[in-house]
Design a protein around this motif. Structure first.
Motif, PDB file in Angstrom:
ATOM      1  N   SER A  78     -46.250 -27.934  28.046  1.00 29.03           N
ATOM      2  CA  SER A  78     -46.559 -27.169  28.972  1.00 29.03           C
ATOM      3  C   SER A  78     -47.546 -25.937  28.678  1.00 29.03           C
ATOM      4  N   ALA A 105     -50.913 -25.172  30.358  1.00 27.33           N
ATOM      5  CA  ALA A 105     -51.351 -23.872  30.801  1.00 27.33           C
ATOM      6  C   ALA A 105     -52.864 -23.458  30.151  1.00 27.33           C
ATOM      7  N   LYS A 118     -55.693 -25.369  31.985  1.00 26.67           N
ATOM      8  CA  LYS A 118     -55.729 -24.894  33.357  1.00 26.67           C
ATOM      9  C   LYS A 118     -56.663 -23.955  33.395  1.00 26.67           C
ATOM     10  N   GLN A 132     -45.656 -22.651  35.830  1.00 24.18           N
ATOM     11  CA  GLN A 132     -45.803 -23.970  35.813  1.00 24.18           C
ATOM     12  C   GLN A 132     -44.573 -25.001  35.735  1.00 24.18           C
TER      13      GLN A 132
END
Length: 320
Positions: free
Chosen positions: A81, A85, A88, A120
């Motif tokens: 995750s 992040a 992104k 997220q």
């Protein structure tokens, strides 16, 4: 885990909840008064599933009275995750009209846990909250030295209900002790007003009165007729006869003279600032390591740095 907090830390219950829900992340949350929610990160939680639906850092308007305690539990999947992040964030920069791939990146590539990663997880429906039991758990921030006084009180009050064996023995003066005092004799032991914790190596005179909300560390010496309340006395400190310590933190290896008085103002002990317009805000008195206070001296609402010798009284000052 944030470093500026104290809590009952219900980690076992939090882990059990985390495993049961098969979450990637679990936030420890607690309910606070509606008037103070703007100071914290607020979470909106489904009342049944405990899934986190929304997270807002210090909202300007009311969102929820549940806040994040700054304690998080993650599966190792959190690293995926975090990577997502980061990806992104870089993609967002590349999509900007002014982005030039020939120019080295100069922007801050760090990501924020709450705003980037937890958001997220919320979108992926993999973030849950464990809400503290208000009857059993506590939580507070520790922003200044003075806030250690209410923090110490919170821990001792928690132990009083949930772990009384951590406290020193409950002692009130018995009728026999009262009779001894009237006859000029010392009672069998000091009077303790719970909650109090005293290290086994500390020596307390039988006529001293200790508590409530007092912690006394190793190798401390408390003399005849002393009164200590709402305070922390750290290792190796000597408090001589007939002295008073109230709402204070007395550092390592300090020496308080006979008939001295060291006290703070407990009502403001949780304030986030130490000074205002150059003056010390009324909070706890804090003595650094190896501070000597002379006989018959009053130190009220002061912060005293280490290795100082105070031969006269002071009030509302920072002594360097």
């Amino acid at each position: 885990m944030n470093s500026d907090i104290c809590s009952s830390f219900p980690l076992a219950e939090m882990l059990s909840s985390h495993i049961d829900r098969k979450a990637i992340g679990t936030i420890l949350s607690i309910q606070v008064d509606r008037s103070s929610v703007h100071k914290y990160g607020c979470v909106v939680v489904d009342s049944e599933s405990r899934e986190v639906l929304h997270f807002v850092e210090k909202p300007e308007t009311f969102v929820s009275d549940l806040i994040s305690c700054g304690i998080y539990l993650f599966q190792k999947d959190i690293f995926a995750s975090i990577h997502e992040a980061i990806t992104k964030k870089r993609q967002k920069e590349e999509d900007h009209p002014d982005f030039d791939p020939t120019v080295p990146r100069t922007s801050d590539e760090r990501i924020r846990l709450e705003q980037d990663v937890l958001t997220q997880l919320i979108g992926d429906k993999k973030l849950y909250a464990y809400v503290c039991n208000p009857q059993k758990d506590f939580w507070m921030q520790v922003k200044t030295g003075s806030s250690t006084i209410p923090a110490n009180k919170a821990y001792l009050q928690h132990f009083r209900v949930n772990a009384p064996r951590r406290l020193s023995g409950v002692t009130r003066l018995s009728e026999d002790d009262m009779l001894r005092l009237k006859n000029g004799e010392a009672p069998s032991g000091p009077e303790l007003i719970q909650p109090v914790t005293i290290h086994a190596t500390a020596i307390i005179h039988p006529t001293a009165k200790i508590g409530p909300n007092v912690s006394i560390g190793p190798r401390c010496l408390v003399g005849r007729g002393c009164r200590i309340r709402d305070s922390m006395i750290l290792d190796g400190t000597e408090i001589r006869n007939d002295s008073v310590v109230i709402s204070s933190v007395v550092g390592w290896e300090c020496r308080l003279g006979s008939w001295s008085r060291v006290e703070g103002a407990p009502g403001e002990a949780s304030t986030h600032n130490a000074t205002l317009k150059g003056y010390k805000i009324p909070t706890a008195t804090i003595l650094g390591k190896d501070v000597t206070v002379a006989d018959e001296t009053i130190i009220r609402n002061c912060i005293v740095l280490s290795h100082k010798e105070l031969k006269s009284s002071f009030q509302n000052e920072i002594l360097m």
